[in-house]
Scaffold this active site. Sequence first.
Site, PDB file in Angstrom:
ATOM      1  N   ASP A 205       0.835  -1.202   0.000  1.00  0.00           N
ATOM      2  CA  ASP A 205       0.000   0.000   0.000  1.00  0.00           C
ATOM      3  C   ASP A 205       0.869   1.251   0.000  1.00  0.00           C
ATOM      4  O   ASP A 205       1.880   1.316   0.704  1.00  0.00           O
ATOM      5  CB  ASP A 205      -0.866  -0.032   1.271  1.00  0.00           C
ATOM      6  CG  ASP A 205      -1.773   1.175   1.392  1.00  0.00           C
ATOM      7  OD1 ASP A 205      -2.709   1.277   0.574  1.00  0.00           O
ATOM      8  OD2 ASP A 205      -1.547   2.011   2.283  1.00  0.00           O
ATOM      9  N   GLU A 247       0.979  -0.754  -5.245  1.00  0.00           N
ATOM     10  CA  GLU A 247      -0.029   0.275  -5.450  1.00  0.00           C
ATOM     11  C   GLU A 247       0.725   1.589  -5.543  1.00  0.00           C
ATOM     12  O   GLU A 247       1.192   2.118  -4.550  1.00  0.00           O
ATOM     13  CB  GLU A 247      -1.022   0.366  -4.286  1.00  0.00           C
ATOM     14  CG  GLU A 247      -2.098   1.401  -4.585  1.00  0.00           C
ATOM     15  CD  GLU A 247      -2.685   2.085  -3.350  1.00  0.00           C
ATOM     16  OE1 GLU A 247      -1.992   2.234  -2.340  1.00  0.00           O
ATOM     17  OE2 GLU A 247      -3.855   2.467  -3.432  1.00  0.00           O
TER      18      GLU A 247
END
Length: 547
Positions: A205, A247
């Site tokens: 993330d 990401e």
Amino acid sequence: MTTAAPPPPRHQDHVLYEVYVRGFHDGNGDGIGDLAGLTQKLGYIRDLGVGAIWILPHYPSPLRDDGYDISDFRGVHPDLGSLDDFARLLDRSHALGLRVFTDLVVNHTSADHPWFQSARLGPGRPHHDWYVWSPAPDRYRGVRVIFSDTETSNWTLDPACGLYYWHRFYSHQPDLNYENPEVRAEMLSVARFWWDLGVDGFRVDAAPYLFEREGTSCESLPETHAFLRELRRAADSYETPRVLLAEANQRPDDLLPYFGSGDEFHMALHFPLMNALFLAVRREDSRPVLDVLRNSPALPRDCQWAMFLRNHDELTLEMLPPEERAYMLEQYGASRGSRLNLGIRRRLWPLMLGGRRQIELLHGLILSLPGAAVLYYGDEIGMGDDATLGDRMGVRTPMQWTTGKNAGFSDADPSRLYAPVVTGPEYHYAGVNVEAQDQKPTSFLNWLRRTLKSHRRTAAFRGPGIWPVDTGNPRVLAFTREAERSVVLCVNNLARSVQPALLDLSAWRGRVPVDAMGGARFPPVGSERYLVTLGPHSFYWLRLEEG
Ligand code: MG
Ligand code: CA
């Protein structure tokens, strides 16, 4: 508790299924989906024909950002179960041939994390230097604020110690200080903890934001890449190397460095191509996709894109030029209520106004373009959303399994569900559910299962390259893929009307196109351009076989 993983990863071949555990299936009847409930439904996921699941954060958390605010990196949120439940999920997944990806949130912690609670007691206290502090909110000026609807600055004053702390996301998510070697060592140790348990990969993330440097955007800095390569070396130290998926919502030029020279991420989510697909279908124009493909440089060996349509966040448009962003908001974000930050908080089906042929076409595209496709739970049955729920909760409602109580999601009293089941007229669970679609051969669910099967059987999709084919018609997007001496021609009609395409197949003279879905044989490729006519939003996958 270590479990044996399936054979070595061919991560580039996988279709991933993204699961919001809280919303998938409730195993203990408390109204909240959990790991035990997900484990019960792994057979359904395997039968879809995907190769891996990716679960959203499962860690202890005060849930002010739905789990992306972690208060213990080595645990399981009590709502979702225990570490034993987690190990059972891994065991059962591996027994079914499914790999398991989890979210690794590296950039920040929850403000409730014991590290931050200690840090805010002031300089010199344990873990103080694990966060980024300043006596005044004047460092790293000009760095963009990502959650622009809720935050006005990347600095927040902590009243306990009288200093400002740095945060790229919500103010309750202080950034970790990656300058501190203890922080870097700790996050590598967290990664190994889950890998040792049997986790096959991480979706990392907020990868771009780890380090800060004065006078820069504080994104994608060389120091950040150096740490990510260190994470990759740790992943490679396993007998079955663990897979890293990035990401990084960045422009294509800035995405390439995340693959390093094949020594950083294995995969990265392709945000620009996702935007281009929605643009192309609405504008009935292949050029946005061709432009992105042209600007998507060849990746290092064994690296691959991850292709997706929708996920647990808003459909983010922040990387589009202002004019195209305005067009997308106007075309897809009809009501202001569905806007969030610089995006649109809708699920796929409402976004496409339920247009099944367009939705099939978009799935055909993410499966046939180079990369691993990522599907979002519920999209395979055409689930709708709930715009009355705040933030991004509207796209995280309970999975709809049956026509029964709570759509078969939970035995709890409906008032105890973590979020209401969708009961709006168009997407009511009485009509939209797995059981109903299962029994109906023409359902989207069964269409997707058949399509995933054809996809698996088409060896050419396993190659890394893509070759655009001239169609003489900008509304038709065609390309070939090749691997293991097999070739597939993909022809996609982006228009809502019937279209002809005159394909330049001069490289494939004498080959016979064979439909990868139904097996029909087409006339062989001759010396003239090859005529294909396509129905509205239809697409073909044609294997080009030796005559
Ligand atoms: Mg539960
Ligand atoms: Ca940071």
